[in-house]
Structures are given as structure tokens and as C-alpha cells.
Design a protein around this motif. Structure first.
Motif, PDB file in Angstrom:
ATOM      1  N   MET A 179       4.032  35.191 -76.459  1.00 45.21           N
ATOM      2  CA  MET A 179       3.784  34.824 -77.855  1.00 45.21           C
ATOM      3  C   MET A 179       3.086  33.485 -77.963  1.00 45.21           C
ATOM      4  N   TYR A 220      16.793  44.720 -69.037  1.00 50.33           N
ATOM      5  CA  TYR A 220      15.340  44.633 -69.161  1.00 50.33           C
ATOM      6  C   TYR A 220      14.903  44.435 -70.592  1.00 50.33           C
ATOM      7  N   VAL A 221      15.403  45.278 -71.504  1.00 51.83           N
ATOM      8  CA  VAL A 221      14.959  45.149 -72.889  1.00 51.83           C
ATOM      9  C   VAL A 221      15.582  43.910 -73.527  1.00 51.83           C
ATOM     10  N   GLY A 222      16.882  43.715 -73.284  1.00 52.24           N
ATOM     11  CA  GLY A 222      17.598  42.669 -74.002  1.00 52.24           C
ATOM     12  C   GLY A 222      17.336  41.276 -73.482  1.00 52.24           C
ATOM     13  N   ALA A 223      17.020  41.134 -72.194  1.00 56.53           N
ATOM     14  CA  ALA A 223      16.869  39.780 -71.663  1.00 56.53           C
ATOM     15  C   ALA A 223      15.477  39.538 -71.076  1.00 56.53           C
ATOM     16  N   LEU A 247       5.271  44.728 -76.269  1.00 54.12           N
ATOM     17  CA  LEU A 247       6.048  45.606 -77.153  1.00 54.12           C
ATOM     18  C   LEU A 247       5.970  47.056 -76.673  1.00 54.12           C
ATOM     19  N   PHE A 261       8.651  35.923 -75.334  1.00 50.58           N
ATOM     20  CA  PHE A 261       8.767  34.511 -75.661  1.00 50.58           C
ATOM     21  C   PHE A 261       7.586  33.734 -75.085  1.00 50.58           C
ATOM     22  N   ALA A 317      12.580  41.296 -71.178  1.00 48.17           N
ATOM     23  CA  ALA A 317      11.431  41.483 -72.057  1.00 48.17           C
ATOM     24  C   ALA A 317      11.401  40.444 -73.165  1.00 48.17           C
ATOM     25  N   VAL A 318      12.589  39.979 -73.595  1.00 48.99           N
ATOM     26  CA  VAL A 318      12.601  38.923 -74.613  1.00 48.99           C
ATOM     27  C   VAL A 318      11.926  37.667 -74.062  1.00 48.99           C
ATOM     28  N   LEU A 319      12.219  37.362 -72.790  1.00 49.58           N
ATOM     29  CA  LEU A 319      11.608  36.170 -72.198  1.00 49.58           C
ATOM     30  C   LEU A 319      10.103  36.371 -72.015  1.00 49.58           C
ATOM     31  N   ILE A 373       8.311  47.432 -73.859  1.00 53.72           N
ATOM     32  CA  ILE A 373       9.695  47.593 -74.312  1.00 53.72           C
ATOM     33  C   ILE A 373       9.956  49.041 -74.700  1.00 53.72           C
TER      34      ILE A 373
END
Lengths: 353, 207
Positions: free
Chosen positions: B74, B61-64, B32, B71, B66-68, B35
């Protein structure tokens, strides 16, 4: 608006600063009011299709129902689960809400009525809407509870998948308009169809991508039939399960602000934004302010969202992924190729660039 | 003045969140913070007038990416004691990398003290300021001037993607892996799936 504040005796920088803050409030406060009313409309439409009455107790025709709900939520206790990751748990609804409002900065409500008329408006929308997944993922993880966590994982996968096809669809529109600026895109639609209709959607190559865009919007905002992140029969309430009080309300407001944003995108990109439907002056509809047209079209799309919610059953998760990756992605890629070819062949690089 | 305030705000936030990426104990917090760092870097890009790069930074980077990251991180179950044991083992390597980075930093600052590099064209003239938007300039560079290199990079990425799919895709009997035939499912009608029974009183049903 900067000139107005300068005329009050402020120097340019502070006048600009004050004007921007005033502009933000002028968009955000009516938007919040619109969200409250739109929740009411949503419930009424849903009820009407189910042959029920819907909210009808608070205020005339139940008009004040959303405000009563808001008041109730204000007065509730904020519960933070003891095993939750507190900082992120509190941050998540704030992120959802902020992101949902931030995207409205580049939406033009009328010619020139826009907070930030930037060159890359459409990319900004795409960037901000790709952020909205974080609120869901953070809340799901921070709740430290299994149903929110499942919901967060579903949301992450679902929103990334549909963002891809939305991106490709937007590329098609940018090819037609020749600009990323939303005002430019709307102006490019003036007298587009046979010199008569102010909308991109009448073009036989654009109509199918509009249909895909509408469905992708439903998926991106996690509306029925793609509301698998909050599928109550499987996941209680999804990522919101552990939330109460204002933090829950922030999710709620953010979700509907996002839905309104997607409706307005449908209007701006495919249906001519603030322009009246036809470009002839038979009826005096050029005298109607552009913002009225914009709001009418946006609310029409919101009605369609509600309509879909009341009529379509929920998708299964694997079908959702299949639709995103195996149907929409190849189709939108195909349409990029076809539309580029069409534009090269006809030499139509239109728009008011 | 607002530019100066914004620059220092973004710069301080980038550095602070980058420090927090390596300082925070929880890997999810690290992602986080990362991000936040990306986001402020995008803000800096906007300040220098590269709004297209800024938007791409956020989208990609932020939208794809970093989400992965998020993911995957987590779902990790991290044993912190084990991580600390690894810290002692990798300590010399870490020191070596830190020394190299320090040397580079000193070199960089030293070179900067000598004077800024003249950004220019190969023939020595200074770079022209174009009266075009970022998107047009980048498009002209990528799709006209360097089209061959750009397409080659695209093909390399495509090959890598196909390779990854070939390596991980297992072909086998579809039913054994529980794979579904969507067409078959959609063709199914109620008549094939349900039967009407009229059981007598006190008797069961044969299924």
C-alpha cells in the motif's frame, strides 16, 4: 431442520440446501434487528452516564431512532470520490459487513441451536475475525485520502497485534475444554466451579485471562479506549471519512455485529454460554430457555462495552502497541505455561469431549 | 452434487485469481487477488476434509502474512515505466523459468497418467484410516512422533527471530531517539506539569 424440509418431499441435498439458507436468514435477520437496538442501547447508556437523555424523539423512548437513521442513510446519495479506486472502494464495506455476519455461523445459541456445529469452531472464529481488518485496510487505501490511509495503517497494526494475544488466550480455554468445538466448550463449563457454578471464569487461573480477553476484545473491535482508527480529533472519521449513504451504513452495521460477536464470545468461552449461572435447581431457571440466558449474558457484556466507552479516555497509539506486545503477549504466554502445568499436575483434562 | 459444484467453483476461482495476481497492473490489486486465491484454496482444503489446515491457511496466510504484504505494498510508490524497462532486461530469465515450470508440469501429468501413487507406510502397507479428528492426528504427529524435528524447527525459527531483532535493534541514548519512559510519564502529576499564575492587568507572564 433438514428433516423438516425432507418431509416436504425434497431430496436430501436440496432439503439441506434450503435448511441452510433458512438457518442463515434466521440468524442474520434477528442479528440485524439486534444491531439496530444495540446501537440505541449504546447511545442511551452513554447518555445516561453523561447525565443526558440520549435519543428520545423517534418512537416511544426513542426506540425507533436507529430505524430512522437507517432510513435516512438509505435515502442519501452514494458519493464516490473521483480519485478513489472505485472497485475496492465499493467492495470494502461489503467485505466488512459480510465478514461480520459470517462468524455467526458457528455461534451456538442453545444446545444444538447452531448453524454449523464444526469441530474447529473456535479456529473458524479466529480466522474470520482476522479477516475483518481487510474491510478497514481496503477502504482506507481505496479512498485515496490521507486520513483514511493513516487509519487503515493503524487498524492493520492494531488488529494484528491484539489477534496474537487473543489467540493465546483462546489456547488456554482450549486446554481447559479439550476441544475446539464451541458447544463442547460450553458443555465443559457445566458445574465447573465447585460443582456449582456454570462458568470457567471463576477459576483463579482463568479470571485474569478473561480480563485480558475483554480488553483485547475492545481493541479488536476498535472500541473506546482503543478507537484510534476513527479518532475524530486526529483523523476526522478514520477509514469511513469518504463514505456516505449505504456503504457507510454497512460499516456501521458490521462494526456493531462484530462487537456483539465479541460479547457472545465472552459469554460462550468464560461465562457458560446458554447455561444458567448456577447448576442447582432451587429456582426454576432450568425452565428458562437457554437462548434467553445466552442473550442476557451477551447483552450484559454489551452493557460493559458501553460502560467502558462512556468512562475511559482514548489511549495513545504507542501505549496501545506497548500494551499489546509488551504486556498482553508475555502475560498470555506465561498463562499458557502455567495453565498447561496446572492441568498436567491435576490431571484435569475436562470438558465434554 | 453440491460437493462437485463447490469443487469446481473453488478450483476455477483459485486459478482465475492466481492468474489475476500476475496480470493486474496495480500491486495492491495483486495482493487482494492473492488473498482471494488463499481463501479459495482454504475452501478446497475443507472439501477434502482437512478443516484444520484450511483454518490455519486462513489465520496465518490471509490473517497475518497477507495483511503485512498489503501493508507494505500500500505504501509503495511504483513507477510503471521503470518496471516495464526491467521486463525487457529480465525476459530471458523469465523464459527459462517458464520452460522449467512447463517441463515439470509435463512430467507431473505424465507421471499421473501412469497411475496414482499408493500412499502408504514405509513397510509397504497402505496408510490406515484413523478414527480421529485432524487436530488429534496432527498433534500426535508433531508432538509425539516427530517431536525432535518439530522442536528443532522451532529453535531455528527462534534463532532467526532473535537474529533479526539483534540486527535491527539500535541501542543508544534513549532521549536522542525520542524514546519514551512510560513509567516516568505515568508518574507525572499535575503539580509538576502546571503552574498557577495571577498576572496583573496589562502585564505578561514569565514562563
Amino acid at each position: 431442520m433438514t428433516e423438516f424440509f425432507q418431509s416436504l418431499g425434497l431430496n436430501y441435498e436440496f432439503a439441506w440446501f434450503t435448511a441452510t439458507i433458512a438457518g442463515v436468514l434466521l440468524i442474520a435477520l434477528p442479528l440485524m434487528l439486534a444491531v439496530a437496538m444495540v446501537i440505541y442501547v449504546d447511545r442511551k447508556v452513554w447518555a445516561a452516564i453523561n447525565l443526558r437523555r440520549g435519543p428520545n424523539v423517534v418512537g416511544p423512548f426513542g426506540l425507533l431512532q436507529s430505524f430512522a437513521d437507517g432510513l435516512k442513510v438509505f435515502l442519501q446519495e452514494t458519493i464516490i470520490p473521483s480519485a478513489a479506486n472505485k472497485g475496492i472502494f465499493i467492495l470494502a464495506p461489503i467485505v466488512t459487513f459480510t465478514v461480520a455476519l459470517a462468524a455467526w455461523a458457528v455461534i451456538p445459541f442453545d444446545a444444538g441451536v447452531v448453524l454449523a456445529n464444526i469441530n474447529v469452531g473456535l479456529l473458524y472464529i479466529l480466522a474470520i475475525s482476522s479477516l475483518s481488518v481487510y474491510g478497514v485496510v481496503m477502504s482506507g487505501w481505496a479512498s485515496n485520502s490521507k486520513y483514511p490511509f493513516f487509519s487503515a495503517m493503524r487498524a492493520a497494526a492494531q488488529m494484528i497485534s491484539y489477534e496474537v494475544s487473543i489467540g493465546f488466550i483462546l489456547v488456554c480455554i482450549v486446554l481447559f475444554a479439550g476441544t475446539f468445538n464451541l458447544t463442547g466448550i460450553v458443555l465443559g463449563q457445566e458445574a465447573f466451579g465447585l460443582g456449582l457454578i456454570n462458568a470457567y471464569v471463576v477459576h483463579p487461573l482463568i479470571f485474569p485471562i478473561w480480563v485480558m480477553f475483554f480488553i483485547s476484545c475492545l481493541a479488536e473491535t476498535q472500541r473506546v479506549p482503543f478507537d484510534l482508527t476513527e479518532a475524530e480529533s486526529e483523523l476526522v472519521a478514520g477509514y469511513q471519512t469518504e463514505y456516505s449513504s449505504m456503504s457507510f451504513a454497512l460499516f456501521w452495521l458490521g462494526e456493531y455485529a462484530n462487537i456483539l460477536l465479541m460479547c457472545s464470545l465472552n459469554t460462550l468461552l468464560f461465562f457458560g454460554g446458554w447455561l444458567p449461572p448456577l447448576n442447582i435447581d432451587l429456582i426454576p431457571w432450568f425452565d428458562i430457555p437457554g437462548i434467553i440466558w445466552f442473550l442476557l449474558k451477551t447483552f450484559f457484556f454489551f452493557f460493559m462495552f458501553s460502560w467502558v466507552m462512556a468512562t475511559v479516555p482514548r489511549y495513545r497509539y504507542d501505549q496501545l502497541m506497548r500494551l499489546g506486545w509488551k504486556v498482553f503477549l508475555p502475560l498470555s504466554l506465561f498463562f499458557i505455561v502455567v495453565i498447561s502445568g496446572y492441568l498436567m499436575a491435576t490431571g484435569h483434562f475436562g470438558g465434554a469431549a | 452434487m453440491i460437493q462437485t459444484i463447490a469443487f469446481y467453483l473453488f478450483a476455477v476461482l483459485v486459478i482465475a485469481s492466481a492468474v489475476m495476481v500476475i496480470m493486474s497492473r496495480n500491486p495492491v490489486h495483486s495482493v487482494l487477488w492473492l488473498i482471494l486465491a488463499f481463501f479459495n484454496a482454504a475452501g478446497l482444503m475443507v472439501l477434502v476434509g482437512a478443516e484444520f489446515i484450511a483454518m490455519l491457511l486462513v489465520i496465518v496466510y490471509v490473517g497475518a502474512v497477507a495483511v503485512l504484504f498489503l501493508f507494505v505494498v500500500m505504501m509503495l510508490d511504483i513507477d510503471f515505466a521503470e518496471l516495464r524497462a526491467g521486463f525487457i532486461k529480465n525476459f530471458p530469465l523469465g523464459i527459462a523459468i517458464a520452460a522449467i515450470l512447463l517441463a515439470e508440469l509435463v512430467l507431473g501429468i505424465g507421471a499421473y497418467r501412469v497411475g496414482a501413487i499408493e500412499l502408504g507406510t514405509p513397510d509397504g502397507a497402505s496408510a490406515p484410516l484413523l478414527d480421529r479428528s485432524n487436530i488429534e492426528s496432527i498433534g500426535a504427529l508433531l508432538y509425539r512422533d516427530y517431536i525432535f524435528l518439530f522442536e528443532a524447527a522451532g529453535i531455528i525459527l527462534l534463532v532467526a527471530m532473535v537474529g533479526a531483532i539483534v540486527l535491527t535493534h539500535r541501542k543508544g541514548p534513549a532521549d536522542a531517539r525520542g524514546q519514551q519512559d512510560i513509567g516516568k510519564q505515568n508518574r507525572r502529576r499535575p503539580e509538576e506539569a502546571t503552574v498557577m499564575k495571577q498576572p496583573g492587568i496589562g502585564k505578561g507572564v514569565d514562563l
